[in-house]
Scaffold this motif. Structure first.
Motif, mmCIF file in Angstrom:
data_model
loop_
_atom_site.group_PDB
_atom_site.id
_atom_site.type_symbol
_atom_site.label_atom_id
_atom_site.label_comp_id
_atom_site.label_asym_id
_atom_site.label_seq_id
_atom_site.Cartn_x
_atom_site.Cartn_y
_atom_site.Cartn_z
ATOM 1 N N GLY A 52 0.772 -1.234 0.000
ATOM 2 C CA GLY A 52 0.000 0.000 0.000
ATOM 3 C C GLY A 52 0.802 1.283 0.000
ATOM 4 O O GLY A 52 0.237 2.369 0.111
ATOM 5 N N TYR A 53 2.118 1.195 -0.136
ATOM 6 C CA TYR A 53 2.948 2.393 -0.168
ATOM 7 C C TYR A 53 3.037 2.946 -1.591
ATOM 8 O O TYR A 53 3.000 2.199 -2.554
ATOM 9 C CB TYR A 53 4.367 2.106 0.329
ATOM 10 C CG TYR A 53 4.445 1.843 1.800
ATOM 11 C CD1 TYR A 53 4.559 2.895 2.696
ATOM 12 C CD2 TYR A 53 4.404 0.553 2.300
ATOM 13 C CE1 TYR A 53 4.630 2.658 4.063
ATOM 14 C CE2 TYR A 53 4.478 0.296 3.661
ATOM 15 C CZ TYR A 53 4.584 1.356 4.535
ATOM 16 O OH TYR A 53 4.655 1.133 5.869
ATOM 17 N N ARG A 54 3.166 4.249 -1.688
ATOM 18 C CA ARG A 54 3.445 4.929 -2.954
ATOM 19 C C ARG A 54 4.954 5.113 -3.021
ATOM 20 O O ARG A 54 5.529 5.874 -2.251
ATOM 21 C CB ARG A 54 2.737 6.277 -2.973
ATOM 22 C CG ARG A 54 3.048 7.134 -4.163
ATOM 23 C CD ARG A 54 2.336 8.466 -4.017
ATOM 24 N NE ARG A 54 2.744 9.368 -5.062
ATOM 25 C CZ ARG A 54 2.878 10.657 -4.879
ATOM 26 N NH1 ARG A 54 2.636 11.202 -3.705
ATOM 27 N NH2 ARG A 54 3.254 11.418 -5.878
ATOM 28 N N VAL A 55 5.613 4.382 -3.896
ATOM 29 C CA VAL A 55 7.074 4.377 -3.971
ATOM 30 C C VAL A 55 7.516 5.292 -5.104
ATOM 31 O O VAL A 55 7.059 5.166 -6.236
ATOM 32 C CB VAL A 55 7.598 2.945 -4.211
ATOM 33 C CG1 VAL A 55 9.117 2.939 -4.190
ATOM 34 C CG2 VAL A 55 7.052 1.990 -3.151
ATOM 35 N N ILE A 56 8.409 6.218 -4.804
ATOM 36 C CA ILE A 56 8.900 7.193 -5.767
ATOM 37 C C ILE A 56 10.422 7.074 -5.839
ATOM 38 O O ILE A 56 11.097 7.029 -4.813
ATOM 39 C CB ILE A 56 8.519 8.621 -5.349
ATOM 40 C CG1 ILE A 56 7.002 8.731 -5.191
ATOM 41 C CG2 ILE A 56 9.034 9.644 -6.352
ATOM 42 C CD1 ILE A 56 6.548 9.958 -4.460
ATOM 43 N N THR A 57 10.946 7.017 -7.055
ATOM 44 C CA THR A 57 12.386 6.979 -7.257
ATOM 45 C C THR A 57 12.717 7.875 -8.443
ATOM 46 O O THR A 57 11.833 8.314 -9.162
ATOM 47 C CB THR A 57 12.899 5.545 -7.465
ATOM 48 O OG1 THR A 57 14.320 5.555 -7.489
ATOM 49 C CG2 THR A 57 12.350 4.925 -8.720
ATOM 50 N N TRP A 58 13.962 8.173 -8.647
ATOM 51 C CA TRP A 58 14.355 9.056 -9.751
ATOM 52 C C TRP A 58 15.633 8.560 -10.381
ATOM 53 O O TRP A 58 16.369 7.773 -9.806
ATOM 54 C CB TRP A 58 14.544 10.490 -9.259
ATOM 55 C CG TRP A 58 15.551 10.630 -8.176
ATOM 56 C CD1 TRP A 58 16.894 10.830 -8.322
ATOM 57 C CD2 TRP A 58 15.325 10.536 -6.776
ATOM 58 N NE1 TRP A 58 17.508 10.891 -7.097
ATOM 59 C CE2 TRP A 58 16.555 10.699 -6.117
ATOM 60 C CE3 TRP A 58 14.195 10.318 -5.994
ATOM 61 C CZ2 TRP A 58 16.694 10.657 -4.746
ATOM 62 C CZ3 TRP A 58 14.328 10.286 -4.624
ATOM 63 C CH2 TRP A 58 15.576 10.449 -4.014
ATOM 64 N N ASP A 59 15.872 9.018 -11.579
ATOM 65 C CA ASP A 59 17.065 8.661 -12.319
ATOM 66 C C ASP A 59 18.085 9.770 -12.131
ATOM 67 O O ASP A 59 17.823 10.918 -12.437
ATOM 68 C CB ASP A 59 16.727 8.496 -13.805
ATOM 69 C CG ASP A 59 17.895 7.967 -14.607
ATOM 70 O OD1 ASP A 59 18.981 7.751 -14.045
ATOM 71 O OD2 ASP A 59 17.711 7.773 -15.817
ATOM 72 N N HIS A 60 19.245 9.421 -11.587
ATOM 73 C CA HIS A 60 20.302 10.424 -11.408
ATOM 74 C C HIS A 60 20.767 10.849 -12.751
ATOM 75 O O HIS A 60 21.569 11.470 -13.074
ATOM 76 C CB HIS A 60 21.468 9.850 -10.604
ATOM 77 C CG HIS A 60 21.144 9.534 -9.190
ATOM 78 N ND1 HIS A 60 21.085 10.475 -8.202
ATOM 79 C CD2 HIS A 60 20.804 8.371 -8.585
ATOM 80 C CE1 HIS A 60 20.779 9.916 -7.052
ATOM 81 N NE2 HIS A 60 20.598 8.633 -7.263
#
Length: 60
Positions: A52-60
Motif C-alpha cells: 500500500g505504499y506509494r514508492v517514488i524513485t528518480w534517475d540520477h
C-alpha cells in the motif's frame, strides 16, 4: 508492477521520476545506487507497493 513515469524540469535540468503503488498511499522515496537505475530497486519497490505504499524513485 504498474510503473508511472514523469519528467520534471527544475531550473533547466531534466529529472525522470518513476512511481508505483496507490497514488494516495504513504510516500516512500528511494534513491537508486549511482549508475544502476531503478532495476536495482525493483523487488523492493514491488514489496512496498503491494503493502500500500506509494514508492517514488528518480534517475540520477
Amino acid at each position: 508492477m504498474k510503473l508511472r513515469t514523469y519528467a520534471v524540469c527544475p531550473l533547466g535540468a531534466i529529472l525522470i521520476i518513476d512511481e508505483v503503488g496507490p497514488p494516495d498511499g504513504r510516500s516512500v522515496l528511494l534513491s537508486p545506487p549511482l549508475m544502476m537505475g531503478i532495476g536495482a530497486l525493483g523487488p523492493l519497490m514491488e514489496q512496498l507497493a503491494s503493502r500500500g505504499y506509494r514508492v517514488i524513485t528518480w534517475d540520477h
